[in-house]
Design an enzyme around this catalytic site. Structure first.
Site, PDB file in Angstrom:
ATOM      1  N   HIS A   1      96.575  77.351  63.926  1.00 56.84           N
ATOM      2  CA  HIS A   1      97.383  77.692  62.745  1.00 56.84           C
ATOM      3  C   HIS A   1      96.701  77.282  61.432  1.00 56.84           C
ATOM      4  CE1 HIS A   1     100.190  78.398  65.848  1.00 56.84           C
ATOM      5  NE2 HIS A   1     100.791  77.224  65.876  1.00 56.84           N
TER       6      HIS A   1
ATOM      7  N   LYS B   1     103.302  65.377  63.213  1.00 60.45           N
ATOM      8  CA  LYS B   1     104.680  65.369  63.719  1.00 60.45           C
ATOM      9  C   LYS B   1     105.380  64.157  63.123  1.00 60.45           C
ATOM     10  CE  LYS B   1     104.023  68.560  67.041  1.00 60.45           C
ATOM     11  NZ  LYS B   1     104.676  69.854  66.964  1.00 60.45           N
TER      12      LYS B   1
ATOM     13  N   GLU C   1     105.674  68.443  60.001  1.00 59.27           N
ATOM     14  CA  GLU C   1     106.923  68.633  60.745  1.00 59.27           C
ATOM     15  C   GLU C   1     107.670  67.321  60.771  1.00 59.27           C
ATOM     16  OE1 GLU C   1     105.297  70.122  64.440  1.00 59.27           O
ATOM     17  OE2 GLU C   1     105.585  72.181  63.779  1.00 59.27           O
TER      18      GLU C   1
ATOM     19  N   LYS D   1     103.690  85.316  60.133  1.00 57.81           N
ATOM     20  CA  LYS D   1     104.660  84.893  59.122  1.00 57.81           C
ATOM     21  C   LYS D   1     104.397  85.716  57.865  1.00 57.81           C
ATOM     22  CE  LYS D   1     104.978  80.141  60.832  1.00 57.81           C
ATOM     23  NZ  LYS D   1     106.348  79.965  61.257  1.00 57.81           N
TER      24      LYS D   1
ATOM     25  N   ASP E   1      96.694  71.512  69.003  1.00 56.28           N
ATOM     26  CA  ASP E   1      97.988  72.192  68.874  1.00 56.28           C
ATOM     27  C   ASP E   1      98.110  72.961  67.557  1.00 56.28           C
ATOM     28  OD1 ASP E   1     100.617  72.708  69.913  1.00 56.28           O
ATOM     29  OD2 ASP E   1     101.421  71.332  68.398  1.00 56.28           O
TER      30      ASP E   1
ATOM     31  N   LYS F   1      98.896  81.279  73.010  1.00 59.45           N
ATOM     32  CA  LYS F   1      98.208  80.035  72.703  1.00 59.45           C
ATOM     33  C   LYS F   1      98.653  78.993  73.731  1.00 59.45           C
ATOM     34  CE  LYS F   1      98.906  76.684  69.119  1.00 59.45           C
ATOM     35  NZ  LYS F   1     100.049  75.911  69.494  1.00 59.45           N
TER      36      LYS F   1
ATOM     37  N   HIS G   1     101.009  82.731  66.206  1.00 55.02           N
ATOM     38  CA  HIS G   1     102.227  83.252  65.562  1.00 55.02           C
ATOM     39  C   HIS G   1     102.254  82.986  64.056  1.00 55.02           C
ATOM     40  CE1 HIS G   1     103.815  79.145  65.947  1.00 55.02           C
ATOM     41  NE2 HIS G   1     104.696  79.483  65.029  1.00 55.02           N
TER      42      HIS G   1
END
Ligand code: BG6
Length: 489
Positions: free
Chosen positions: A247, A343, A223, A189, A242, A155, A185
């Site tokens: 995701h 973020k 996050e 998980k 992002d 990515k 990714h």
């Protein structure tokens, strides 16, 4: 290969001996994630001595120099005692010597190790050199070793729909889709994979999993940290590229998809892409973009995004986004899917909250004091992985006073530490299982959906670092009388 039944616990499956080539071998991703995961994987009996590694990067370096760097990086990542393994299985080639030289080196290693031409190429490289790398590998014949060829792409896959389409076309010039492994990714998980088990092995949930019973779905990817040293990438990308495009939308498809006809990688991915196809592009009036100002996170002062090193003056890049998505199909028509990510929020948590409808008639409002909350099924993807179902019960005593109770399951209590995402993904590449990788049509559909909010040219709302984001994100739900579920476990 891709059509074989998906076998949970991939390590029980054998692998064919091959050469694993890592482009970007000196980069952060290789040193911090790939090498540690590769080393741990190759230590397993099933993989041992079946895989030779060749790292490729620009810098001229000998095998010995690269091994030294790799062993140090591994030790720093908490994986000591790798000298012997590196000496035996790890080599280095500078791409400055050209793609022909790389192919010759590959053939040399294969001859020396008795390999049959099975090759995996892991492209952990910046977008700017992607085209030349794929073309160089294709033209040099490196993709045609006489065995299987697999190419792993990191990515970000493109910058928008057009660039993703271009990348797909470029890869398809040399490879077919069954050879391409696009990484997200999140899919590796354990808790994300468990969404399939939770839904399709438990009719109890599945029978309620639709517009008949569900009021709304919320997905939070929060996050507490900022952008760190990644301004160069992040300030151009923003959080929609992002996290939302990949995701968050991947998690959404797993929550919303129909049962696949078989547990094969393509049957699963067919259902995921159908969800995306049924989604409209984000309506900018149902979208909130934010950027963090200064504040306090976890008791520490945090600087504003605009003060972070490397961020452009007056940058309007979003570090927070909240959207309402709609899925126009029979199962989900009318059920809003709210997705938020940011973020420097209050805490790090990724969670899906499925909010059920309230009872059609509320029996208990007549007698005495009581409160009523909808049933909520929280699926905690990380950290403190697990799930919790909240339900109403009567407080013992007179009248009908109701209280919300939670039924909770914790992964670590039951299973201990979960395997890391890169460990799982690398094992799947070596085995040839594409279930956890994103197909070309999925990636393009996801870009189509976020297209209207990629670069809107508007100033994002400021939010305080350490908060849950801008006030307008509350209004996004408030308009329909809903509210964000506090990610509290
Ligand atoms: C990456 C993003 O893909 O995922 C990062 O580029 C983000 O910005 C990261 O922090 C989150 O991954 P994880 O596994 O730590 O939740």
């Amino acid at each position: 290969m891709s059509q074989e039944a998906y076998t949970p616990g991939v390590l029980s499956v054998g692998i064919e001996p091959h050469l694993f080539v890592v482009f970007g071998g000196t980069g952060d991703l290789a040193r911090q994630m790939l090498l540690p995961a590769l080393f741990q994987l190759l230590r397993r009996r099933e993989f041992h001595d079946s895989v030779e590694l060749l790292a490729v990067a620009t810098r001229p370096m000998s095998d010995a120099e690269y091994r030294k760097m790799a062993v140090e990086a591994l030790a720093e990542a908490g994986v000591p005692d790798c000298e012997e393994w590196a000496e035996r299985h790890l080599r280095y080639q500078s791409i400055k010597d050209g793609f022909e030289a790389l192919r010759e080196r590959i053939e040399e290693i294969e001859a020396a190790e008795g390999l049959d031409g099975n090759r995996a190429f892991y492209l952990a490289i910046p977008p700017a050199v992607f085209d030349d790398t794929v073309d160089g590998l294709g033209k040099s014949g490196a993709f045609s070793g006489g065995g299987w060829t697999r190419v792993v792409v990191e990515k970000p896959f493109g910058f928008d729909l057009d660039s993703a389409h271009h990348l797909n076309a470029l890869l398809h010039d040399w490879l077919d889709e069954s050879q391409i492994f696009r990484i997200d990714h999140y899919l590796a998980k354990e808790t994300v994979q468990n969404l399939l088990a939770l839904r399709f092995a438990n009719p109890l949930f599945e029978s309620s999993w639709s517009r008949d019973r569900i009021d709304s779905v919320q997905i939070t990817v929060a996050e507490d940290f900022g952008i760190g040293s990644r301004a160069g990438y992040f300030d151009k990308a923003g959080i929609v590229r992002d996290i939302i495009q990949n995701h968050a939308l991947q998690v959404l498809t797993l929550v919303a998809m129909e049962p696949p006809v078989k547990a094969t990688s393509d049957a699963i991915r067919d259902e995921k892409v159908k969800v995306l196809r049924a989604m409209y592009p984000v309506d900018p009036t149902a979208a909130v973009r934010g950027q963090y100002g200064e504040g306090e996170v976890g008791g520490e002062k945090a600087a504003a995004y605009l003060e972070e090193e490397g961020v452009g003056d007056g940058s309007t890049t979003e570090t927070y986004a909240a959207f309402k998505f709609e899925i126009d199909n029979w199962r989900w028509k009318g059920v809003p899917f709210y997705v938020r990510t940011g973020k420097r929020l209050k805490r790090r948590v990724t969670q899906v909250s499925v909010v059920f409808k309230e009872p059609p008639v509320f029996l208990f409002s007549i007698d005495g004091p009581c409160s009523m909350h909808p049933n909520v099924f929280d699926i905690r993807l990380q950290p403190e992985e697990g799930f919790a179902l909240s339900f109403e019960m009567k407080v013992p005593g007179e009248g009908y006073d109701l209280r919300t109770q939670r039924l909770r399951f914790d992964y670590d209590e039951e299973f201990g530490e979960l395997p890391g995402a890169y460990f799982t993904l690398l094992a799947d590449v070596m085995i040839g299982d594409q279930t956890l990788f994103v197909r070309s049509d999925e990636v393009e559909e996801a870009w189509r959906i976020v297209a209207p909010v990629l670069d809107p040219g508007t100033t994002p709302d400021l939010y305080e670092a350490g908060s849950w984001g801008p006030a307008r994100a509350e209004e996004l739900l408030g308009r329909s009388g809903r509210q964000w579920q506090t990610p509290d476990f």
